[in-house]
Design an enzyme around this catalytic site. Structure first.
Site, PDB file in Angstrom:
ATOM      1  N   CYS A   1       0.820  -1.222   0.000  1.00 49.64           N
ATOM      2  CA  CYS A   1       0.000   0.000   0.000  1.00 49.64           C
ATOM      3  C   CYS A   1       0.851   1.268   0.000  1.00 49.64           C
ATOM      4  O   CYS A   1       0.312   2.373  -0.104  1.00 49.64           O
ATOM      5  CB  CYS A   1      -0.963   0.004   1.184  1.00 49.64           C
ATOM      6  SG  CYS A   1      -2.236  -1.261   1.026  1.00 49.64           S
TER       7      CYS A   1
ATOM      8  N   HIS B   1     -11.867  10.694  -8.645  1.00 50.62           N
ATOM      9  CA  HIS B   1     -10.780  10.737  -9.627  1.00 50.62           C
ATOM     10  C   HIS B   1      -9.638  11.656  -9.194  1.00 50.62           C
ATOM     11  O   HIS B   1      -9.136  12.470  -9.971  1.00 50.62           O
ATOM     12  CB  HIS B   1     -11.308  11.105 -11.019  1.00 50.62           C
ATOM     13  CG  HIS B   1     -12.015   9.954 -11.660  1.00 50.62           C
ATOM     14  ND1 HIS B   1     -13.303   9.591 -11.326  1.00 50.62           N
ATOM     15  CD2 HIS B   1     -11.595   9.057 -12.583  1.00 50.62           C
ATOM     16  CE1 HIS B   1     -13.660   8.535 -12.029  1.00 50.62           C
ATOM     17  NE2 HIS B   1     -12.642   8.186 -12.794  1.00 50.62           N
TER      18      HIS B   1
ATOM     19  N   GLU C   1     -13.603   0.033   1.195  1.00 52.17           N
ATOM     20  CA  GLU C   1     -12.478   0.206   0.283  1.00 52.17           C
ATOM     21  C   GLU C   1     -12.357  -0.955  -0.703  1.00 52.17           C
ATOM     22  O   GLU C   1     -11.979  -0.763  -1.852  1.00 52.17           O
ATOM     23  CB  GLU C   1     -11.188   0.331   1.096  1.00 52.17           C
ATOM     24  CG  GLU C   1      -9.967   0.626   0.266  1.00 52.17           C
ATOM     25  CD  GLU C   1      -8.719   0.733   1.105  1.00 52.17           C
ATOM     26  OE1 GLU C   1      -8.308   1.863   1.384  1.00 52.17           O
ATOM     27  OE2 GLU C   1      -8.152  -0.322   1.476  1.00 52.17           O
TER      28      GLU C   1
END
Length: 145
Positions: free
Chosen positions: A37, A78, A129
């Site tokens: 991550c 985005h 998530e």
């Protein structure tokens, strides 16, 4: 949008509304223990916002659903979350983890709700998530203005 049953926060308000939406964003966690991550990667975040209150506004709404969506979707969709000023590369409390994303969404929404004459409260932010991982953020009583 996936059908989801959310944990319900306990409260004594007359009205409760929930708004579901999703946004796509990238992030990375700037810490060595984050493993893979630490690399930039993206998610389609599924979000549920719970708002409650006792009084409706002049339009007859507790809160307009579109306001909730615009506060989050327009800001984060985005984007690279790490670039948003509400996140930080230096403070672990402000790394863009799912936990911090949920808390930051609450902060953005509650700041706007504090301006409303009917004073609604954001009681819960649910952020999924991945299909198997989610976070629920619930403020403490002292977190409200």
């Amino acid at each position: 949008m996936m059908q989801q049953i959310y944990p319900a926060p306990a409260h004594d308000f007359r009205y409760e509304l929930n708004k579901d939406f999703q946004f796509a964003a990238a992030h990375y966690v700037p810490h060595e223990e984050a493993g893979a991550c630490r690399n930039i990667h993206g998610h389609t975040y599924f979000v549920n916002i719970t708002v409650a209150g006792d009084q409706l506004n002049d339009s007859g709404f507790l809160v307009n659903f579109q306001l909730l969506k615009s506060l989050v979707h327009k800001r984060f969709d985005h984007t690279l979350l790490n670039k948003d000023r509400l996140f930080s590369e230096d403070l672990s409390e402000r790394f863009p983890t799912t936990e911090a994303v949920a808390r930051v969404i609450w902060e953005v929404i509650q700041k706007e709700l504090d301006r409303a004459p009917n004073k609604p409260k954001c009681l819960q932010v649910f952020v999924r998530e991945t299909p198997t991982s989610y976070v629920v953020f619930r403020p403490r009583k002292g977190d409200f203005a």
